[in-house]
Motif scaffolding. Structure first.
Motif, PDB file in Angstrom:
ATOM      1  N   GLN A  25       0.700  -0.974   0.377  1.00 12.29           N
ATOM      2  CA  GLN A  25      -0.250  -0.307  -0.030  1.00 12.29           C
ATOM      3  C   GLN A  25       0.718   0.881   0.062  1.00 12.29           C
ATOM      4  OE1 GLN A  25      -0.818  -2.119   2.257  1.00 12.29           O
ATOM      5  NE2 GLN A  25      -2.529  -3.338   1.534  1.00 12.29           N
ATOM      6  N   ARG A  26       2.225   1.528   0.642  1.00 13.67           N
ATOM      7  CA  ARG A  26       2.843   2.822   0.837  1.00 13.67           C
ATOM      8  C   ARG A  26       3.332   2.501  -0.446  1.00 13.67           C
ATOM      9  NH1 ARG A  26       3.759   1.250   7.114  1.00 13.67           N
ATOM     10  NH2 ARG A  26       3.009   2.887   7.839  1.00 13.67           N
ATOM     11  N   ALA A  27       3.932   1.138  -1.132  1.00 12.06           N
ATOM     12  CA  ALA A  27       4.772   1.348  -2.431  1.00 12.06           C
ATOM     13  C   ALA A  27       3.340   2.135  -3.714  1.00 12.06           C
ATOM     14  CB  ALA A  27       5.195   0.580  -3.047  1.00 12.06           C
ATOM     15  N   ALA A  28       2.659   1.596  -3.093  1.00 18.41           N
ATOM     16  CA  ALA A  28       1.316   2.433  -4.430  1.00 18.41           C
ATOM     17  C   ALA A  28       1.588   3.453  -3.929  1.00 18.41           C
ATOM     18  CB  ALA A  28       0.216   1.933  -4.344  1.00 18.41           C
ATOM     19  N   LEU A  29       1.648   4.331  -2.472  1.00 20.06           N
ATOM     20  CA  LEU A  29       1.028   5.793  -2.465  1.00 20.06           C
ATOM     21  C   LEU A  29       2.793   5.936  -2.754  1.00 20.06           C
ATOM     22  CD1 LEU A  29      -0.501   8.380  -1.290  1.00 20.06           C
ATOM     23  CD2 LEU A  29       0.861   7.407   1.252  1.00 20.06           C
ATOM     24  N   PRO A  54      -6.049  -1.467  -3.429  1.00 18.85           N
ATOM     25  CA  PRO A  54      -6.885  -1.495  -2.741  1.00 18.85           C
ATOM     26  C   PRO A  54      -6.769  -2.000  -1.421  1.00 18.85           C
ATOM     27  CG  PRO A  54      -8.007  -2.364  -4.565  1.00 18.85           C
ATOM     28  CD  PRO A  54      -5.989  -2.623  -5.118  1.00 18.85           C
ATOM     29  N   GLY A  55      -7.485  -1.311  -0.043  1.00 13.35           N
ATOM     30  CA  GLY A  55      -7.342  -1.925   0.849  1.00 13.35           C
ATOM     31  C   GLY A  55      -6.202  -0.493   1.868  1.00 13.35           C
ATOM     32  N   THR A  60      -2.975   6.069   7.340  1.00 13.56           N
ATOM     33  CA  THR A  60      -1.850   5.311   6.964  1.00 13.56           C
ATOM     34  C   THR A  60      -1.463   6.413   5.548  1.00 13.56           C
ATOM     35  OG1 THR A  60      -2.217   3.442   6.625  1.00 13.56           O
ATOM     36  CG2 THR A  60      -0.597   3.386   5.535  1.00 13.56           C
ATOM     37  N   VAL A  61      -2.195   6.863   4.776  1.00 11.03           N
ATOM     38  CA  VAL A  61      -2.189   8.089   4.036  1.00 11.03           C
ATOM     39  C   VAL A  61      -1.349   8.746   4.630  1.00 11.03           C
ATOM     40  CG1 VAL A  61      -2.519   9.698   2.454  1.00 11.03           C
ATOM     41  CG2 VAL A  61      -3.243   7.210   1.576  1.00 11.03           C
TER      42      VAL A  61
END
Length: 147
Positions: A25-29, A54-55, A60-61
């Motif tokens: 998720q962090r890598a996607a952000l 997704p998720g 986290t953002v």
């Protein structure tokens, strides 16, 4: 290495140095943030990252953005009357015009303004270390047709 890859690597390294684990998720952000040529709000970054993986939670953002800002690899802009917006620091120096009616943020650079600011600071016995210029604007009304 592309600009995107360079920016993503810089953002990733900053988080790793801070001891933050790089999840999918962090890598996607980080990828979304590296791609951003606009000034997205956290909720917009969340929406974009959610499309990739997704998720990811909004918290986290926010935590990731706060850490990236503390590491000096992104800038937080708090324009009047709007939520905070973010941009990576891998950009040339520029100033901002904020449309007060639409919220659109327009980047611009002007050498005359830069020289004038330096001249004013120098005349007063200072040198500029850092600055931000924000102009709050609205589109001019079109002139009425002559008839």
């Amino acid at each position: 290495m592309t600009d995107h890859d360079h920016r993503t690597e810089k953002l990733t390294d900053a988080l790793r140095q801070a001891g933050v684990r790089i999840t999918r998720q962090r890598a996607a952000l980080l990828s979304v943030l590296a791609d951003a040529e606009d000034h997205p709000e956290a909720t917009e970054l969340h929406r974009r990252a959610e499309e990739v993986v997704p998720g990811i939670s909004l918290s986290t953002v926010y935590r990731t953005l706060t850490e990236l800002e503390m590491q000096g690899v992104i800038l937080r802009h708090q324009f009047e009357g709007t939520p905070a917006r973010f941009e990576h620091t891998e950009t040339h120096h520029h100033d901002h015009m904020i449309d007060v009616e639409t919220g659109e943020v327009v980047e611009f650079a002007n050498e005359r303004i830069e020289r004038l600011q330096a001249e004013i600071a120098d005349a007063m016995g200072y040198e500029i270390v850092h600055h931000r210029l924000e102009l709050y604007v609205r589109k001019k009304a079109s002139p009425a047709p002559q008839g």
